[in-house]
Design an enzyme around this catalytic site. Structure first.
Site, mmCIF file in Angstrom:
data_model
loop_
_atom_site.group_PDB
_atom_site.id
_atom_site.type_symbol
_atom_site.label_atom_id
_atom_site.label_comp_id
_atom_site.label_asym_id
_atom_site.label_seq_id
_atom_site.Cartn_x
_atom_site.Cartn_y
_atom_site.Cartn_z
ATOM 1 N N GLU A 35 0.568 -0.760 -0.110
ATOM 2 C CA GLU A 35 0.393 -0.104 0.184
ATOM 3 C C GLU A 35 1.056 1.302 0.148
ATOM 4 O OE1 GLU A 35 -2.943 0.623 -0.625
ATOM 5 O OE2 GLU A 35 -3.030 -1.407 -0.656
ATOM 6 N N CYS A 182 -14.062 2.050 -15.464
ATOM 7 C CA CYS A 182 -14.795 3.461 -15.172
ATOM 8 C C CYS A 182 -13.336 4.150 -15.425
ATOM 9 C CB CYS A 182 -15.864 3.365 -14.122
ATOM 10 S SG CYS A 182 -15.497 4.981 -13.941
ATOM 11 N N CYS A 189 -18.596 2.328 -19.988
ATOM 12 C CA CYS A 189 -20.141 2.334 -19.610
ATOM 13 C C CYS A 189 -20.555 0.833 -20.165
ATOM 14 C CB CYS A 189 -21.181 3.313 -19.659
ATOM 15 S SG CYS A 189 -19.866 4.684 -18.645
ATOM 16 N N CYS A 192 -20.153 -2.067 -18.272
ATOM 17 C CA CYS A 192 -20.150 -2.430 -17.391
ATOM 18 C C CYS A 192 -20.733 -3.134 -15.731
ATOM 19 C CB CYS A 192 -19.637 -0.757 -16.590
ATOM 20 S SG CYS A 192 -19.863 -0.366 -15.004
ATOM 21 N N CYS A 198 -25.788 2.834 -12.181
ATOM 22 C CA CYS A 198 -25.528 4.054 -11.965
ATOM 23 C C CYS A 198 -25.776 5.676 -12.763
ATOM 24 C CB CYS A 198 -23.815 3.894 -13.415
ATOM 25 S SG CYS A 198 -22.616 5.354 -13.211
HETATM 26 S S1 SF4 Z 1 -21.851 3.109 -16.263
HETATM 27 FE FE1 SF4 Z 1 -21.340 4.326 -14.598
HETATM 28 S S2 SF4 Z 1 -19.305 3.574 -12.645
HETATM 29 FE FE2 SF4 Z 1 -19.872 2.038 -14.905
HETATM 30 S S3 SF4 Z 1 -17.801 2.850 -16.197
HETATM 31 FE FE3 SF4 Z 1 -20.151 4.196 -16.757
HETATM 32 S S4 SF4 Z 1 -19.633 5.648 -15.446
HETATM 33 FE FE4 SF4 Z 1 -18.504 4.455 -14.941
#
Ligand code: SF4
Length: 310
Positions: A35, A182, A189, A192, A198
């Site tokens: 870390e 992201c 997205c 995702c 989201c």
């Molecule tokens: S859906 Fe939301 S969390 Fe997923 S990549 Fe797009 S902005 Fe980021």
């Protein structure tokens, strides 16, 4: 929220960076070390160079606590942000018998702030605590559509999203999502796992517009003095490379000029001028040129030496 937590963990099982060595250990010292190294340093560099090299020399916190600060800085040489190494060493001395398991106690140790304390509690002890690094902060801001939130709001929202059944994997998953999907620019997205929940997916980049970094320009003047295969170095007392060995400073004299080069260090953009001299006014230590790699010298000094010792 439960749906998002589930989708995130499923994604992590398949795409998470499970092979990282500090994710495959329960040794709290190894997790803590990773870390500290990962702050401001790329994962690949830590994984392939510094983490294994450091653990080979100091496999336990006890071994680290018994070393000298000079040895620790020498091993950290080239990694930058040397206050990390000094604090690591101080913490090893304070905690070699018992590393704290409590968040508040961890915060009392040198160089351990909110992020590192929560990362140790989550990744090391699987405690039910949110972790927020740069990547996670970006995901949280977009997921909850937060415009310029205070830090405390981001932490609160990360806690709201936290999966208390598996906090460790949840936090690691968010971290990986931020660095793989992201992304700061062009977030992916459509693939995702959080897309359905989201709130910021329609215009994600508007929630994470970054301010332009401000840099400070500085000009440095160093002396190169070599005798009998030994180079004159001095211990830095300034904040930039405190306790590291560096070339002595010198007043610029045009006839003695050798060369100059550019170097970046934290917020500084440096122009470094080198001069061949016969004497210096700083207190110096003579270092054998064949033993330079055992000395605590920075990338800047290494660069200067590479340009002048041929
Ligand atoms: S859906 Fe939301 S969390 Fe997923 S990549 Fe797009 S902005 Fe980021």
């Amino acid at each position: 929220m439960v749906q998002a937590q589930k989708a995130l963990l499923q994604w992590y099982t398949i795409y998470g960076r499970h092979q990282l060595p500090w994710r495959n250990t329960t040794d709290i010292y190894h997790i803590y070390l990773s870390e500290i190294m990962l702050q401001q340093t790329q994962v690949t560099r830590v994984k392939e160079e510094y983490y294994p090299r450091f653990l080979q020399k100091f496999p336990t916190i006890k071994a680290l606590s018994l070393a000298s600060e000079e040895e620790v800085l020498a091993l950290w040489s080239g990694l930058g942000y040397y206050s990390r190494a000094r604090n690591l060493y101080k913490t090893a001395k304070l905690s070699s018998h018992q590393f704290p398991t409590d968040y508040k106690e961890l915060l009392q140790l040198p160089g351990i702030g909110q992020y590192t304390a929560s990362a140790i509690c989550s990744f090391g002890y699987n405690q039910n605590i949110a972790v927020v690094d740069t990547n996670i902060a970006r995901v949280i801001k977009r997921f909850f559509a937060l415009t310029e939130p205070k830090n405390s709001i981001i932490w609160d929202k990360a806690t709201e999203l936290l999966n208390s059944k598996n906090p460790r994997s949840h936090n690691l998953a968010l971290m990986d999502l931020g660095s793989i999907i992201c992304l700061p620019k062009n977030p992916q997205c459509t693939i995702c796992p959080l897309l359905n929940n989201c709130q910021g997916s329609k215009n994600p980049e508007s929630y994470t517009q970054t301010k332009k970094k401000e840099y400070e320009k500085m000009e440095l003047f160093y002396a190169v003095l070599i005798r009998n295969n030994h180079i004159a170095l001095t211990s830095s007392t300034g904040t930039m490379y405190k306790n590291m060995l560096q070339l002595p400073t010198v007043d610029p004299i045009e006839e003695l000029f050798i060369t100059k080069f550019k170097h970046s260090y934290t917020k500084y953009r440096l122009t470094v001028n080198l001069y061949k001299v016969e004497e210096v006014i700083d207190d110096i230590i003579w270092i054998d040129l064949d033993k330079l790699n055992q000395s605590p010298i920075s990338s800047l000094t290494k660069k200067a030496l590479a340009l002048t010792i041929i």
